[in-house]
Design a protein around this motif. Structure first.
Motif, PDB file in Angstrom:
ATOM      1  N   ILE A 274       0.835  -1.203   0.000  1.00 17.56           N
ATOM      2  CA  ILE A 274       0.000   0.000   0.000  1.00 17.56           C
ATOM      3  C   ILE A 274       0.868   1.250   0.000  1.00 17.56           C
ATOM      4  N   ALA A 275       1.934   1.248   0.804  1.00 15.91           N
ATOM      5  CA  ALA A 275       2.825   2.404   0.866  1.00 15.91           C
ATOM      6  C   ALA A 275       3.472   2.668  -0.490  1.00 15.91           C
ATOM      7  N   ILE A 276       3.958   1.617  -1.135  1.00 18.67           N
ATOM      8  CA  ILE A 276       4.620   1.772  -2.434  1.00 18.67           C
ATOM      9  C   ILE A 276       3.658   2.342  -3.465  1.00 18.67           C
ATOM     10  N   PHE A 277       2.462   1.763  -3.548  1.00 19.91           N
ATOM     11  CA  PHE A 277       1.528   2.201  -4.578  1.00 19.91           C
ATOM     12  C   PHE A 277       0.852   3.526  -4.218  1.00 19.91           C
ATOM     13  N   THR A 278       0.899   3.923  -2.955  1.00 17.75           N
ATOM     14  CA  THR A 278       0.462   5.276  -2.598  1.00 17.75           C
ATOM     15  C   THR A 278       1.381   6.300  -3.240  1.00 17.75           C
ATOM     16  N   TYR A 279       2.674   6.048  -3.173  1.00 17.43           N
ATOM     17  CA  TYR A 279       3.635   6.960  -3.807  1.00 17.43           C
ATOM     18  C   TYR A 279       3.529   6.908  -5.332  1.00 17.43           C
ATOM     19  N   VAL A 280       3.242   5.729  -5.874  1.00 16.73           N
ATOM     20  CA  VAL A 280       3.051   5.614  -7.319  1.00 16.73           C
ATOM     21  C   VAL A 280       1.867   6.467  -7.761  1.00 16.73           C
ATOM     22  N   ASN A 281       0.750   6.359  -7.052  1.00 14.03           N
ATOM     23  CA  ASN A 281      -0.426   7.129  -7.445  1.00 14.03           C
ATOM     24  C   ASN A 281      -0.234   8.626  -7.208  1.00 14.03           C
ATOM     25  N   LEU A 282       0.487   8.972  -6.156  1.00 11.40           N
ATOM     26  CA  LEU A 282       0.793  10.390  -5.934  1.00 11.40           C
ATOM     27  C   LEU A 282       1.562  10.954  -7.122  1.00 11.40           C
ATOM     28  N   LEU A 283       2.552  10.224  -7.598  1.00 11.94           N
ATOM     29  CA  LEU A 283       3.315  10.661  -8.769  1.00 11.94           C
ATOM     30  C   LEU A 283       2.414  10.770 -10.000  1.00 11.94           C
ATOM     31  N   LEU A 284       1.498   9.805 -10.165  1.00 15.18           N
ATOM     32  CA  LEU A 284       0.587   9.835 -11.311  1.00 15.18           C
ATOM     33  C   LEU A 284      -0.329  11.057 -11.273  1.00 15.18           C
ATOM     34  N   TYR A 285      -0.825  11.394 -10.096  1.00 15.04           N
ATOM     35  CA  TYR A 285      -1.689  12.572  -9.974  1.00 15.04           C
ATOM     36  C   TYR A 285      -0.915  13.870 -10.213  1.00 15.04           C
ATOM     37  N   VAL A 286       0.338  13.911  -9.771  1.00 19.86           N
ATOM     38  CA  VAL A 286       1.168  15.089 -10.040  1.00 19.86           C
ATOM     39  C   VAL A 286       1.395  15.254 -11.542  1.00 19.86           C
ATOM     40  N   LEU A 287       1.714  14.146 -12.222  1.00 15.84           N
ATOM     41  CA  LEU A 287       1.887  14.201 -13.678  1.00 15.84           C
ATOM     42  C   LEU A 287       0.582  14.595 -14.365  1.00 15.84           C
ATOM     43  N   ASP A 288      -0.526  14.059 -13.867  1.00 21.60           N
ATOM     44  CA  ASP A 288      -1.835  14.393 -14.416  1.00 21.60           C
ATOM     45  C   ASP A 288      -2.112  15.883 -14.297  1.00 21.60           C
ATOM     46  N   LEU A 289      -1.820  16.448 -13.134  1.00 25.92           N
ATOM     47  CA  LEU A 289      -2.033  17.880 -12.922  1.00 25.92           C
ATOM     48  C   LEU A 289      -1.177  18.714 -13.866  1.00 25.92           C
ATOM     49  N   ALA A 290       0.061  18.279 -14.090  1.00 27.53           N
ATOM     50  CA  ALA A 290       0.951  19.010 -14.988  1.00 27.53           C
ATOM     51  C   ALA A 290       0.441  18.972 -16.424  1.00 27.53           C
ATOM     52  N   TYR A 291       0.017  17.791 -16.893  1.00 25.50           N
ATOM     53  CA  TYR A 291      -0.456  17.666 -18.273  1.00 25.50           C
ATOM     54  C   TYR A 291      -1.826  18.290 -18.481  1.00 25.50           C
ATOM     55  N   SER A 292      -2.661  18.327 -17.433  1.00 26.07           N
ATOM     56  CA  SER A 292      -4.010  18.872 -17.590  1.00 26.07           C
ATOM     57  C   SER A 292      -3.997  20.367 -17.859  1.00 26.07           C
ATOM     58  N   GLN A 293      -2.869  21.035 -17.599  1.00 24.00           N
ATOM     59  CA  GLN A 293      -2.764  22.458 -17.910  1.00 24.00           C
ATOM     60  C   GLN A 293      -2.586  22.715 -19.407  1.00 24.00           C
ATOM     61  N   ARG A 294      -2.284  21.657 -20.171  1.00 23.03           N
ATOM     62  CA  ARG A 294      -1.916  21.837 -21.575  1.00 23.03           C
ATOM     63  C   ARG A 294      -2.935  21.263 -22.548  1.00 23.03           C
ATOM     64  N   ILE A 295      -4.074  20.741 -22.049  1.00 29.18           N
ATOM     65  CA  ILE A 295      -5.030  20.086 -22.944  1.00 29.18           C
ATOM     66  C   ILE A 295      -6.358  20.798 -22.925  1.00 29.18           C
ATOM     67  N   ARG A 296      -7.179  20.490 -23.923  1.00 27.68           N
ATOM     68  CA  ARG A 296      -8.553  20.953 -23.980  1.00 27.68           C
ATOM     69  C   ARG A 296      -9.445  19.749 -24.226  1.00 27.68           C
ATOM     70  N   PHE A 297     -10.586  19.708 -23.541  1.00 30.13           N
ATOM     71  CA  PHE A 297     -11.486  18.568 -23.645  1.00 30.13           C
ATOM     72  C   PHE A 297     -12.301  18.651 -24.926  1.00 30.13           C
ATOM     73  N   VAL A 298     -12.476  17.501 -25.564  1.00 26.07           N
ATOM     74  CA  VAL A 298     -13.368  17.384 -26.708  1.00 26.07           C
ATOM     75  C   VAL A 298     -14.328  16.237 -26.405  1.00 26.07           C
ATOM     76  N   SER A 299     -15.578  16.554 -26.123  1.00 25.23           N
ATOM     77  CA  SER A 299     -16.499  15.550 -25.607  1.00 25.23           C
ATOM     78  C   SER A 299     -17.213  14.758 -26.689  1.00 25.23           C
ATOM     79  N   HIS A 300     -17.229  15.247 -27.928  1.00 27.40           N
ATOM     80  CA  HIS A 300     -18.078  14.607 -28.942  1.00 27.40           C
ATOM     81  C   HIS A 300     -17.331  13.634 -29.834  1.00 27.40           C
ATOM     82  N   LEU A 301     -16.038  13.413 -29.633  1.00 28.89           N
ATOM     83  CA  LEU A 301     -15.276  12.517 -30.506  1.00 28.89           C
ATOM     84  C   LEU A 301     -15.467  11.076 -30.093  1.00 28.89           C
TER      85      LEU A 301
END
Length: 301
Positions: A274-301
């Protein structure tokens, strides 16, 4: 009969690079679970999980190929691009997990006691399981969003990371129920609440994207997802600090694995996972936050 102005069958669904990758997925998936069912054999929860992965991925891949070849996907109330991108990422994660688990638990060098024929079938099934993972990873690579390209949200790095975050959370939940003793302290119960909340919201984000209902919401979906991702980073940061302290600090837990702890039934092992994968998911959310600043949603594709 009046013409609809286009071909009835979409041959590109089979001849394009993505279409070829899906045909290979179907072939390798069918071969893998056929080898296991015929002679390779499986048992216990690990073997059942592997068989589920291969049959589930095979069935959905056949469904996707059929829908794209016959244009039936246009009749479904789904955002097809989001659905196929999300499934390809999920299938990649599930197939690599099965490709590791099956040979780890069922393949051996010698013939005794299962016999050489069964051993050979299991080795062959493991090889095709690895090839299956490669084909799904290839589809993710081919369909991922390119710079400057207008594409479905689930095909972006941020969308793909949502699938990985949910998958990692499932691993955490599996370790939690395996006698992790999370109910011992209120602090560790808080960590479980963090894992559960972030998992549920992430699944909801994926569900709204796949169903193409984001445009019907009364609040700005794009901004809400970014705000949620920032909140998830803060929540996982708290869990990443609290969980190790209350599990591995000598005041509350054990910094080392107890010597008399049975293999496979040791709370300390589950706490470490649990400890290991907590850090894995924390890193994933940080990367997600960084990339989410650069995209735009397209809902109809």
């Amino acid at each position: 009969m009046e013409s609809t102005g286009g071909p009835y069958l979409n041959t590109a669904a089979l001849t394009s690079p993505v279409g070829i990758a899906r045909l290979l997925q179907m072939t390798f998936g069918c071969t893998t679970f056929s080898l296991v069912a015929h002679q390779g054999g499986f048992s216990a929860a690990y073997g059942t999980f592997c068989m589920f992965v291969w049959t589930f991925c095979f069935a959905i891949t056949v469904f996707i190929i059929t829908c794209e070849f016959t244009h039936l996907h246009s009749c479904l109330s789904l955002s097809w691009g989001n659905f196929t991108a999300a499934f390809a990422m999920l299938a990649t994660l599930m197939s690599i997990t099965a490709a590791v688990i099956y040979p780890l638990y069922f393949v051996q060098v010698g013939c005794y006691p299962i016999g050489c024929q069964v051993r050979d079938f299991r080795i062959a099934a493991s090889i095709f399981a690895g090839l299956l993972f490669v084909t799904y990873a290839t589809e993710v690579f081919l369909t991922r969003a390119k710079p400057g390209q207008v594409t479905s949200y689930m095909a972006t790095i941020s969308g793909l990371l949502k699938i990985v975050q949910a998958f990692v959370a499932c691993i955490i939940f599996g370790a939690l129920v395996n006698d992790s003793q999370y109910g011992k302290y209120v602090a560790t119960q808080w960590c479980v609440a963090v894992y559960s909340f972030c998992f549920v919201v992430t699944v909801v984000v994926v569900a709204f994207s796949v169903t193409g209902k984001t445009a019907l919401l009364w609040f700005p979906f794009e901004r809400s997802v970014v705000i949620y991702t920032f909140g998830a980073v803060l929540l996982y940061t708290s869990a990443a600090v609290i969980w190790p302290v209350f599990c591995f600090d000598s005041k509350y837990g054990s910094p080392r694995r107890p010597g008399l702890c049975a293999k496979g039934k040791c709370p300390w092992d589950s706490q470490l996972v649990i400890a290991i994968f907590t850090y894995v998911n924390l890193l994933l959310y940080v990367l997600d936050l960084a990339y989410s600043q650069r995209i735009r949603f397209v809902s109809h594709l």
